[in-house]
Each structure stands twice: as C-alpha cells, then as structure tokens.
Design a protein around this motif. Structure first.
Motif, mmCIF file in Angstrom:
data_model
loop_
_atom_site.group_PDB
_atom_site.id
_atom_site.type_symbol
_atom_site.label_atom_id
_atom_site.label_comp_id
_atom_site.label_asym_id
_atom_site.label_seq_id
_atom_site.Cartn_x
_atom_site.Cartn_y
_atom_site.Cartn_z
ATOM 1 N N SER A 81 0.898 -1.271 0.006
ATOM 2 C CA SER A 81 -0.054 -0.011 -0.016
ATOM 3 C C SER A 81 1.022 1.356 -0.073
ATOM 4 C CB SER A 81 -0.825 -0.017 1.145
ATOM 5 O OG SER A 81 -1.908 -1.045 1.024
ATOM 6 N N PRO A 82 1.843 1.463 0.683
ATOM 7 C CA PRO A 82 2.740 2.589 0.507
ATOM 8 C C PRO A 82 3.287 2.754 -0.725
ATOM 9 C CG PRO A 82 3.435 1.441 2.743
ATOM 10 C CD PRO A 82 2.457 0.497 1.921
ATOM 11 N N TYR A 83 3.736 1.736 -1.301
ATOM 12 C CA TYR A 83 4.394 1.586 -2.512
ATOM 13 C C TYR A 83 3.012 2.242 -3.731
ATOM 14 C CZ TYR A 83 6.507 0.628 -7.204
ATOM 15 O OH TYR A 83 7.118 0.645 -8.253
ATOM 16 N N TYR A 120 12.067 6.351 -2.556
ATOM 17 C CA TYR A 120 12.108 7.082 -1.354
ATOM 18 C C TYR A 120 10.879 7.406 -0.944
ATOM 19 C CZ TYR A 120 17.171 7.851 -3.002
ATOM 20 O OH TYR A 120 18.269 7.526 -3.180
ATOM 21 N N ALA A 121 9.848 8.078 -1.545
ATOM 22 C CA ALA A 121 8.468 8.177 -1.227
ATOM 23 C C ALA A 121 7.941 7.017 -0.558
ATOM 24 C CB ALA A 121 7.651 8.704 -2.245
ATOM 25 N N THR A 122 7.964 6.048 -1.016
ATOM 26 C CA THR A 122 7.560 4.643 -0.480
ATOM 27 C C THR A 122 8.037 4.502 1.177
ATOM 28 O OG1 THR A 122 7.299 3.574 -2.310
ATOM 29 C CG2 THR A 122 7.320 2.240 -0.463
ATOM 30 N N LEU A 123 9.326 4.759 1.268
ATOM 31 C CA LEU A 123 10.012 4.552 2.509
ATOM 32 C C LEU A 123 9.384 5.697 3.609
ATOM 33 C CD1 LEU A 123 12.125 3.435 4.304
ATOM 34 C CD2 LEU A 123 13.616 5.134 3.191
ATOM 35 N N SER A 157 9.941 -3.609 11.976
ATOM 36 C CA SER A 157 9.202 -4.906 11.273
ATOM 37 C C SER A 157 8.339 -4.501 10.397
ATOM 38 C CB SER A 157 8.509 -5.778 12.341
ATOM 39 O OG SER A 157 9.129 -6.092 13.336
ATOM 40 N N LEU A 158 7.517 -3.667 10.156
ATOM 41 C CA LEU A 158 6.738 -3.118 9.344
ATOM 42 C C LEU A 158 7.205 -2.478 8.129
ATOM 43 C CD1 LEU A 158 3.585 -1.604 11.290
ATOM 44 C CD2 LEU A 158 3.834 -3.962 10.449
ATOM 45 N N VAL A 159 8.252 -1.597 8.173
ATOM 46 C CA VAL A 159 8.767 -0.612 7.256
ATOM 47 C C VAL A 159 9.765 -1.898 6.468
ATOM 48 C CG1 VAL A 159 10.785 0.723 6.836
ATOM 49 C CG2 VAL A 159 8.961 1.535 8.589
ATOM 50 N N ALA A 160 10.616 -2.592 7.061
ATOM 51 C CA ALA A 160 11.173 -3.693 6.407
ATOM 52 C C ALA A 160 10.223 -4.661 5.529
ATOM 53 C CB ALA A 160 12.057 -4.493 7.418
#
Length: 438
Positions: A81-83, A120-123, A157-160
C-alpha cells in the motif's frame, strides 16, 4: 548430429520461460511465508478482537490485499500500500511539476530516476504509517513489552516488510512474469479463496436457505468473470490505409491494416488506486485512536459514512474509478504521438486528414472507450456491494477482487504466450541459420 540429443533440445526450447516461472513460484512462496511471520510483542487474543471489530474498513482491505497478513499481525501488514500510494503521488507530481515531466522524457535514465524517487517516497510513507500504527496499537502489546520497545520493533518490522515487498514486486516484474505488484495483490486475494469457500459451505450446511444462495453466488461470480474477460478482450479497430510509396529502389504497394484500441486501457489500476485512496480517512482516524481533537472527531464522522458498502463510499468509489481511468489512460497513451507515427509511415485513417486531425480523432475515440471501460469497471466493483446491502449479508469476494484476479490472470497468460512465441521464433531463426551455413 543435429538430432543426437532431442531431449536436450526440447528442454532448452523454453528455458527462459521455465526460469521465469520458477522464479515467480519461489517469489510467491517467500511472500506467503512472510505473511505468517508475526510482529514481535503482539498479543494474539487482542489482535483477533480488534480485527473482528474493524474487518469491514481499512483492516479488511489490507487483509485482502496482503493475503491475511493483517489478521495474523505479520511483518507484511502494510503490504504494498505505501508503494501504491507513492506511485499515485509521483504520477500526479509528474503531471504538475515541469522538472519531473522532463525527467520522464529522458528515456531509460529518466525512468530509473523516477523509480528511485518513488522508492524514497515509499520509505517515507511506510515510516509514517508504521509509526502511527505502532502508537495506535499499544493496547495489543504483551504485558512484558515496554511501550518504547514495542513502537521501535513494530516500526522496524513493518517498514522492512513493506520495502521487501516493493523489492520483491520489482524482481517479479523484471525476472518473472507479469506486473510484480499486481501479482502479489492477486496472490493475496487468491490465498483467501479456500477460506471463503469453506465459509460458504459451512453456512449452506447449517442453513438450507444458504444452498440456493450459494448457487446464486457461484452463478453471479461466473457471470462477472465472463463479463470481465469479454470486455478486457474487446477492441475498437481503426482502419489504417498505407499509401503506395517508394523506399530506395523498393516500391511499397498500397495496403490496409487496422490499429487495435482496447476498451479498458487502464487495466485494474483505477480500482486499486480508488480503493486505497478512499480509505485514507479511515487510516488516519484508526491511527488517532480515541483522540478528542475536533478535527479528528470530524474525520471519524466522515470515515464512518465512508465505510465499504455505504452510499457515500459507492459514489466516491465510482468517481475515483472514472477519474483514474482517464488519468491512467492519459499517462500510457498519447494520441498526438500515434498520429505523428502514422504520418511518418505514410498511413492515413479513412476520411481523416493526417497530422493534427488524426490526433484529435484518435483522442475522441480513446475518450469514448475510456468512459465505456470506466463504467464497466464501476459496475463490476459496485454490483457486489449493492447485492450485499440488499441481501443484508457480506459477500466475501467483491467485484474489485474478481476484477483484479481475472485481469492479472489474463495478463499473465498473455505474457506466457508471448514468451513461448518468442522462443519458437528464435528456434526457427537458429534452424534457418544452421541450414544456411550448411
């Protein structure tokens, strides 16, 4: 000697296709294993209660797209979803910012730069969502886990997990088959199919009235699948006449061909984009918890009216699908470039002057096709919601799920066929060269 080892020749004929299929299979296995790796410090009992209370909102959508990762508090809870959100923002920015628009025209180098900005925006989005999700889910932590430790481990955990899925999707696109992000979403949806079938069979066994209802649901699903296949294969063929011309010493005779234009050029992306964006208010209010801030209270009232299946959600979802259908088609298809290419090759459309008029004519046809495709997508996505409201029951697999699965499956089969045709063509060229050498 040419037929000395026919088994080796057969094995090597579709070698690249086999490698891509094996890579895709292994990637999906890794993805499914990841959905069962839990976030450290989560209380399973509290998680089950929270999910049962919110499965019709953001949690339900994330759970569907992530293959049950939300329900199990997996490290893949955020999924891709972030991507998706970052991709939407970058595409919008590329239309509004001249620097990004010029960057997109720089060919492969520009595309890689835009992809890097999207990462970068996804991160950034993943960090933002992970922080607020960790803060809002403090009640789910085990008693022996401190608040600071829970927030830190949950964020990491979630970001990774989200960044790994973004990387895995890109690898599937490059080394596997199909669009990696769409394939991961489809795999998550399909993984819930056995549970949905089991639920329907359990209802049918406990209540005889559900037997007829199950048959009707099956017939409805088959009709929707047939409609999706019919429309996705639908094309508007524009007749193209090539005039008689001379290229060097060779005279090219006049001939006719056709230019196929798909009814639905945007695929499933409008439905995915619309589903994701409409749940942003629910996301924010879910992260805010029991805040008494007036702004957050107003957002809670809005999000309560925008629950899946509500009239406001249906209207906004339909508008979002139509908007993104036009937006995505405009990004992927340029009538002016098509008209210029036809003019350079000496081709004309019957009754249309070459150049600018051809571009306007193609644009008018594409706009009508886009409207037809958008309305078809709205119908497929919203009819299950209407049935769910009318029957006062939850339809486990909605139109968006069916649309995504069918369209991605068709795209997958098309790429498999293209790979097979490419391999066969290469083998014919090798045989022709071998005979010519002898």
């Amino acid at each position: 000697m040419a037929n000395a080892n026919p088994l080796a020749a057969v094995a090597g004929k579709f070698g690249d296709l086999k490698q891509r299929l094996w890579f895709l299979l292994l990637a999906l296995i890794v993805y499914r294993i990841g959905t069962y790796i839990p976030i450290p410090g989560i209380d399973p009992a509290q998680l089950a209660k929270l999910f049962s209370d919110n499965q019709n909102g953001l949690a339900g959508l994330f759970n569907m797209f992530s293959g049950g990762a939300v329900q199990r508090a997996s490290v893949f809870v955020l999924g891709i979803s972030p991507y998706i959100t970052a991709s939407i923002l970058m595409q919008l920015a590329a239309e509004m910012l001249p620097s990004l628009k010029e960057l997109k025209k720089d060919g492969e180098a520009g595309r890689r730069k835009v992809t890097q900005y999207t990462r970068y925006a996804t991160l950034v989005l993943a960090l933002f969502w992970a922080f607020f999700m960790a803060r809002s889910q403090m009640a789910l932590r085990l008693p022996n886990v401190s608040p600071a430790e829970f927030v830190l481990t949950t964020m990491v955990s979630l970001v990774a997990g989200s960044m790994f899925l973004m990387w895995l999707g890109e690898q599937i696109t490059e080394r596997g088959l199909g669009n990696g992000i769409s394939v991961l979403i489809t795999a998550g949806i399909v993984s819930g199919l056995p549970g949905a079938i089991s639920h329907v069979l359990t209802l049918a066994a406990s209540d005889s009235r559900w037997i007829l209802g199950s048959i009707l649901l099956l017939v409805f699903a088959l009709l929707v699948v047939a409609a999706v296949v019919f429309v996705e294969r639908g094309q508007r063929k524009l007749i193209v006449n090539y005039q008689r011309r001379q290229v060097g010493n060779k005279v090219m005779q006049a001939q006719s061909s056709h230019m196929p234009l798909k009814v639905n050029m945007s695929g499933v992306m409008p439905a995915i984009f619309g589903s994701t964006l409409l749940l942003i208010p629910t996301t924010i209010t879910g992260f805010a918890g029991n805040s008494e801030n007036p702004v957050m209270l107003a957002l809670k009232d809005i999000s309560s009216m925008m629950q899946v299946g509500s009239p406001l959600h249906m209207v906004l979802f339909a508008a979002a699908i139509i908007f993104f259908s036009y937006f995505y088609t405009a990004l992927t298809f340029n009538p002016k470039d098509m008209a210029d290419n036809l003019k350079k090759s000496g081709a004309v459309l019957p009754g249309v002057r070459p150049g600018e008029q051809t571009g306007r004519y193609i644009e008018a046809v594409v706009l009508r096709l886009t409207l037809t495709g958008a309305l078809y997508m709205v119908a497929v996505c919203l009819i299950p919601d209407f049935l769910s409201s009318a029957l006062n029951t939850q339809i486990l697999f909605g139109g968006t799920s069916i649309l995504i699965v069918v369209v991605v499956s068709m795209d997958f089969m098309a790429q498999v066929q293209a790979q097979m045709m490419s391999q066969q063509y290469e083998s014919l060229l090798k045989k022709a060269n071998f005979k010519g050498a002898n």
